[in-house]
Design an enzyme around this catalytic site. Sequence first.
Site, mmCIF file in Angstrom:
data_model
loop_
_atom_site.group_PDB
_atom_site.id
_atom_site.type_symbol
_atom_site.label_atom_id
_atom_site.label_comp_id
_atom_site.label_asym_id
_atom_site.label_seq_id
_atom_site.Cartn_x
_atom_site.Cartn_y
_atom_site.Cartn_z
ATOM 1 N N VAL A 155 51.720 -18.254 -52.434
ATOM 2 C CA VAL A 155 51.210 -18.022 -53.788
ATOM 3 C C VAL A 155 52.270 -17.463 -54.747
ATOM 4 O O VAL A 155 51.995 -17.311 -55.929
ATOM 5 C CB VAL A 155 49.947 -17.125 -53.869
ATOM 6 C CG1 VAL A 155 48.725 -17.832 -53.343
ATOM 7 C CG2 VAL A 155 50.165 -15.786 -53.222
ATOM 8 N N LYS B 224 54.417 -16.607 -43.176
ATOM 9 C CA LYS B 224 53.560 -16.843 -42.007
ATOM 10 C C LYS B 224 54.234 -17.750 -40.982
ATOM 11 O O LYS B 224 53.941 -17.683 -39.789
ATOM 12 C CB LYS B 224 52.220 -17.442 -42.456
ATOM 13 C CG LYS B 224 51.383 -16.496 -43.328
ATOM 14 C CD LYS B 224 50.201 -17.220 -43.967
ATOM 15 C CE LYS B 224 49.369 -16.318 -44.872
ATOM 16 N NZ LYS B 224 48.312 -17.065 -45.585
ATOM 17 N N TYR C 163 51.101 -6.870 -42.822
ATOM 18 C CA TYR C 163 50.932 -8.226 -43.371
ATOM 19 C C TYR C 163 51.334 -8.279 -44.862
ATOM 20 O O TYR C 163 52.041 -9.188 -45.285
ATOM 21 C CB TYR C 163 49.476 -8.657 -43.158
ATOM 22 C CG TYR C 163 49.076 -9.903 -43.906
ATOM 23 C CD1 TYR C 163 49.484 -11.164 -43.467
ATOM 24 C CD2 TYR C 163 48.306 -9.831 -45.067
ATOM 25 C CE1 TYR C 163 49.121 -12.307 -44.159
ATOM 26 C CE2 TYR C 163 47.942 -10.964 -45.753
ATOM 27 C CZ TYR C 163 48.349 -12.201 -45.304
ATOM 28 O OH TYR C 163 48.001 -13.332 -45.997
ATOM 29 N N TYR D 210 46.866 -25.588 -46.625
ATOM 30 C CA TYR D 210 45.426 -25.258 -46.577
ATOM 31 C C TYR D 210 44.572 -26.507 -46.794
ATOM 32 O O TYR D 210 44.868 -27.556 -46.215
ATOM 33 C CB TYR D 210 45.101 -24.140 -47.590
ATOM 34 C CG TYR D 210 46.093 -23.026 -47.498
ATOM 35 C CD1 TYR D 210 46.087 -22.189 -46.389
ATOM 36 C CD2 TYR D 210 47.073 -22.830 -48.461
ATOM 37 C CE1 TYR D 210 47.022 -21.177 -46.258
ATOM 38 C CE2 TYR D 210 48.007 -21.811 -48.333
ATOM 39 C CZ TYR D 210 47.976 -20.999 -47.235
ATOM 40 O OH TYR D 210 48.900 -20.012 -47.100
ATOM 41 N N SER E 208 52.952 -16.576 -48.423
ATOM 42 C CA SER E 208 52.478 -17.211 -47.184
ATOM 43 C C SER E 208 53.554 -17.991 -46.432
ATOM 44 O O SER E 208 53.330 -18.368 -45.282
ATOM 45 C CB SER E 208 51.315 -18.158 -47.478
ATOM 46 O OG SER E 208 50.151 -17.426 -47.742
HETATM 47 O O1 DON Z 1 47.235 -12.688 -48.391
HETATM 48 C C1 DON Z 1 47.404 -13.225 -49.476
HETATM 49 O O2 DON Z 1 46.458 -13.613 -50.165
HETATM 50 C C2 DON Z 1 48.835 -13.432 -49.951
HETATM 51 N N1 DON Z 1 49.654 -12.330 -49.554
HETATM 52 C C3 DON Z 1 49.412 -14.696 -49.385
HETATM 53 C C4 DON Z 1 48.557 -15.917 -49.664
HETATM 54 C C5 DON Z 1 49.345 -17.145 -49.910
HETATM 55 O O3 DON Z 1 50.517 -17.109 -50.168
HETATM 56 C C6 DON Z 1 48.578 -18.432 -49.941
HETATM 57 N N2 DON Z 1 49.467 -19.540 -50.257
HETATM 58 N N3 DON Z 1 49.550 -20.416 -50.952
#
Ligand code: DON
Length: 303
Positions: free
Chosen positions: A257, A67, A191, A239, A64
């Site tokens: 993540v 992003k 994405y 978040y 993320s």
């Molecule tokens: O879309 C997802 O769930 C992952 N590719 C990215 C989510 C993420 O990194 C949330 N962060 N802490």
Amino acid sequence: MEDIGRIVQDIHDKIHADADWGIPAQYISELAGVASDQFAISVVTADGRCWSAGRSRQPFSIQSISKVFALIATLGRIGEQLWTRVGREPTRTAFDSIMLLESDGGRPPNPFVNAGAIVTTDALLSGREPSQALAEILGLIREMAETDEIYINDRVAESERRTGERNKAIAHYLASHGNLSNEPDLTLGTYFHQCAIEMTTEQLAMSGRALAGLDGVPRTISALHAKRANALMLTCGHYDASGEFAFQVGLPGKSGVGGGILLIAPRTASIAIWSPGLNGYGNSHAGTRAAAMLAKATGWSVF
Ligand code: DON
């Protein structure tokens, strides 16, 4: 500034002594097996020096954190029009929640929750091929980090495509509200690949210099877009734990993540931290504690 070298080494030693690591992301199979007892921290200061401790040259999945770069690329392409499709409010729901989409008519609350990031990437993708949109995000990151040695890990992207049912649900729900311009699978594929970019903490800290507005850094992004990104990182970057992060750390930050955190001390430093074990919010467990230790030891805060 020699102090920073000692501070990062002390944080590294404390994190290893605590041995309280959390659990790597289980829903992306390529990340699930990563050893959790790993830690790295890099700090680039206003004088251009980079201070590191731990595995600062080990590439990890930025997830993320991508992003932030996708947002800047999209703002560069379509400007403030993006906000007709995505809001800029924090949430009390998890990063992969679909809940607010129903009450808000398919307009995601901010560009950092998955729904908002999928819309942002969809806007960047419009009118061209996924490879072109990805080249733009990767190109921006390479320019900001001043290195070409940054790549997408296709295996990670593929494993998320296989298991990413939640994101597929979100994308189709957005499409049902007319808030996707491309086929859901095309936007999702872009994405997932964007999230699968790998960087080291040294590279990530270098890439944050433009966001921190450090002197003498090549002007890769506009001051306005840096301001926008920092505001969203502070309010939405962690978040439903963003309030707690602001309370404990007091700096704009963005988690992923993969266990990474990009942290900005405006006009002072750009910081990257990595430890793959996560807490219940999907943010790095040891990394979040390390960020609080750094803020306390340096006194860096936007407040
Ligand atoms: O879309 C997802 O769930 C992952 N590719 C990215 C989510 C993420 O990194 C949330 N962060 N802490």
